[in-house]
Scaffold this active site. Structure first.
Site, PDB file in Angstrom:
ATOM      1  N   PRO A   2     -19.248   5.964 -29.987  1.00 36.73           N
ATOM      2  CA  PRO A   2     -18.902   6.259 -28.594  1.00 36.73           C
ATOM      3  C   PRO A   2     -18.258   5.048 -27.927  1.00 36.73           C
ATOM      4  O   PRO A   2     -18.726   3.920 -28.079  1.00 36.73           O
ATOM      5  CB  PRO A   2     -20.259   6.584 -27.965  1.00 36.73           C
ATOM      6  CG  PRO A   2     -21.119   7.008 -29.104  1.00 36.73           C
ATOM      7  CD  PRO A   2     -20.669   6.183 -30.273  1.00 36.73           C
ATOM      8  N   GLU A   3     -17.160   5.290 -27.224  1.00 32.35           N
ATOM      9  CA  GLU A   3     -16.467   4.223 -26.507  1.00 32.35           C
ATOM     10  C   GLU A   3     -16.778   4.357 -25.022  1.00 32.35           C
ATOM     11  O   GLU A   3     -17.631   5.149 -24.627  1.00 32.35           O
ATOM     12  CB  GLU A   3     -14.972   4.297 -26.824  1.00 32.35           C
ATOM     13  CG  GLU A   3     -14.703   4.167 -28.327  1.00 32.35           C
ATOM     14  CD  GLU A   3     -13.245   4.311 -28.707  1.00 32.35           C
ATOM     15  OE1 GLU A   3     -12.356   4.001 -27.883  1.00 32.35           O
ATOM     16  OE2 GLU A   3     -12.973   4.736 -29.849  1.00 32.35           O
ATOM     17  N   LYS A  60     -19.936  -0.674 -23.741  1.00 32.30           N
ATOM     18  CA  LYS A  60     -20.488   0.446 -24.492  1.00 32.30           C
ATOM     19  C   LYS A  60     -22.016   0.479 -24.456  1.00 32.30           C
ATOM     20  O   LYS A  60     -22.638   1.249 -25.189  1.00 32.30           O
ATOM     21  CB  LYS A  60     -20.011   0.378 -25.945  1.00 32.30           C
ATOM     22  CG  LYS A  60     -18.493   0.392 -26.100  1.00 32.30           C
ATOM     23  CD  LYS A  60     -18.091   0.206 -27.561  1.00 32.30           C
ATOM     24  CE  LYS A  60     -16.590   0.045 -27.707  1.00 32.30           C
ATOM     25  NZ  LYS A  60     -16.184  -0.179 -29.116  1.00 32.30           N
ATOM     26  N   HIS A  93     -34.566  12.634 -37.476  1.00 32.15           N
ATOM     27  CA  HIS A  93     -33.590  11.702 -36.912  1.00 32.15           C
ATOM     28  C   HIS A  93     -33.963  11.230 -35.507  1.00 32.15           C
ATOM     29  O   HIS A  93     -33.233  10.446 -34.908  1.00 32.15           O
ATOM     30  CB  HIS A  93     -32.204  12.337 -36.902  1.00 32.15           C
ATOM     31  CG  HIS A  93     -31.711  12.715 -38.269  1.00 32.15           C
ATOM     32  ND1 HIS A  93     -31.585  11.797 -39.283  1.00 32.15           N
ATOM     33  CD2 HIS A  93     -31.333  13.919 -38.778  1.00 32.15           C
ATOM     34  CE1 HIS A  93     -31.139  12.414 -40.374  1.00 32.15           C
ATOM     35  NE2 HIS A  93     -30.986  13.690 -40.095  1.00 32.15           N
ATOM     36  N   ARG A 112     -27.673   7.711 -38.122  1.00 33.36           N
ATOM     37  CA  ARG A 112     -27.329   6.510 -38.898  1.00 33.36           C
ATOM     38  C   ARG A 112     -28.319   5.354 -38.705  1.00 33.36           C
ATOM     39  O   ARG A 112     -28.277   4.378 -39.447  1.00 33.36           O
ATOM     40  CB  ARG A 112     -25.920   6.046 -38.515  1.00 33.36           C
ATOM     41  CG  ARG A 112     -24.826   7.084 -38.713  1.00 33.36           C
ATOM     42  CD  ARG A 112     -24.539   7.358 -40.166  1.00 33.36           C
ATOM     43  NE  ARG A 112     -23.932   6.200 -40.814  1.00 33.36           N
ATOM     44  CZ  ARG A 112     -22.626   5.917 -40.779  1.00 33.36           C
ATOM     45  NH1 ARG A 112     -21.790   6.705 -40.094  1.00 33.36           N
ATOM     46  NH2 ARG A 112     -22.152   4.862 -41.404  1.00 33.36           N
ATOM     47  N   ARG A 264      -9.187  -1.349 -39.595  1.00 33.01           N
ATOM     48  CA  ARG A 264      -9.451  -0.118 -38.834  1.00 33.01           C
ATOM     49  C   ARG A 264      -8.322   0.883 -39.011  1.00 33.01           C
ATOM     50  O   ARG A 264      -7.137   0.538 -38.912  1.00 33.01           O
ATOM     51  CB  ARG A 264      -9.617  -0.439 -37.345  1.00 33.01           C
ATOM     52  CG  ARG A 264     -10.647  -1.502 -37.036  1.00 33.01           C
ATOM     53  CD  ARG A 264     -12.062  -1.072 -37.398  1.00 33.01           C
ATOM     54  NE  ARG A 264     -12.506   0.042 -36.586  1.00 33.01           N
ATOM     55  CZ  ARG A 264     -13.077  -0.101 -35.384  1.00 33.01           C
ATOM     56  NH1 ARG A 264     -13.270  -1.314 -34.867  1.00 33.01           N
ATOM     57  NH2 ARG A 264     -13.473   0.950 -34.711  1.00 33.01           N
TER      58      ARG A 264
END
Length: 276
Positions: A2-3, A60, A93, A112, A264
């Site tokens: 997420p940005e 962020k 999770h 993750r 990237r």
């Protein structure tokens, strides 16, 4: 990851869900998420009895402003917050559960397990990692085209890489750097210190415009992003280049290319963004 637009959207939706709620207890199932204090048990103990006064954002990072502490949370790749009733089932999770005095639960879910949480006394967070080395917010008065010119003039890195550096300006990631560079007509491999004053002014404006439009659209959902109410973002429908490899450019019809810049994946139009 997420940005800025996605994190800002999470901040806004989460504020409406949990502002004013008081934490009764904290269950930590994956201790590695807790980075400060060193002992997760201390983290849980300090948060018990704290009321969420407001939720802020720095780049962020989410900043939970409590009675006596500030919790700094980074979602990293897949972190998500959601408010649930205690009787609702969770899954493997869900790694941190904040149970509120009203019986609801704020659950942090992270497939993750890359997310982080730091706890500070109010005012300490700005001078300590992970926030202390961050550059200005894109909407801050100090983020001017003159500031951007000065920062870019000091590096011969590719402009894509320079803009991803959170010391330059916070909140930009792969999606919005690619989109802003396209709008400004700048090839992502152009050396940052070779941009003209005119180009930097255009790029500065497009960084701000792109981010604001993305915030207005609730962010971009290109993989699994949802806000704290379970809603997807819609800005992906307005992308010009990101995720558009081998699709025709909306401006000129040239097929969008994808290359690697600074490790990237990078999307651009070879005709609209010529390398200089």
């Amino acid at each position: 990851m997420p940005e800025l637009p996605e994190v800002e959207t999470v901040r806004r939706t989460l504020t409406g869900l949990v502002k004013g709620k008081t934490i009764k207890s904290v269950e930590i199932r994956w201790p590695n998420i807790i980075k400060r204090p060193a002992e997760p048990e201390e983290f849980a103990r300090k948060l018990a009895g704290e009321t969420i006064q407001s939720i802020g954002r720095r780049g962020k990072f989410l900043l939970f402003h409590l009675d006596h502490y500030v919790m700094v949370s980074h979602l990293r790749m897949e972190g998500k917050y959601g408010l649930h009733q205690a009787e609702e089932p969770d899954d493997k999770h869900v790694h941190v559960i904040f149970t509120m005095t009203d019986g609801t639960q704020l659950r942090y879910r992270d497939v993750r397990k890359f997310g982080t949480m730091h706890l500070f006394k109010p005012g300490e967070e700005a001078g300590e990692l992970p926030l202390s080395q961050l550059g200005p917010e894109p909407d801050a008065e100090e983020f001017t085209s003159a500031y951007l010119k000065d920062r870019l003039a000091k590096t011969n890195r590719a402009v894509k890489t320079a803009l991803l550096d959170q010391k330059t300006v916070v909140g930009l990631g792969n999606i919005y750097v690619d989109e802003a560079l396209f709008r400004a007509g700048v090839h992502p491999e152009t050396k940052a210190n070779q941009l003209s004053d005119k180009t930097i002014k255009t790029l500065h404006a497009e960084i701000k415009n792109t981010l604001q439009e993305a915030i207005d659209a609730g962010g971009s959902t290109v993989r699994s992003y949802i806000n704290s109410q379970g809603e997807i973002g819609m800005f992906q429908l307005q992308h010009f280049v990101y995720g558009k490899k081998d699709e025709p450019c909306k401006n000129c019809g040239t097929m969008i290319s994808k290359i690697v810049v600074g490790g990237r994946g990078t999307h651009f139009c070879a005709k609209c963004q010529t390398k200089k």
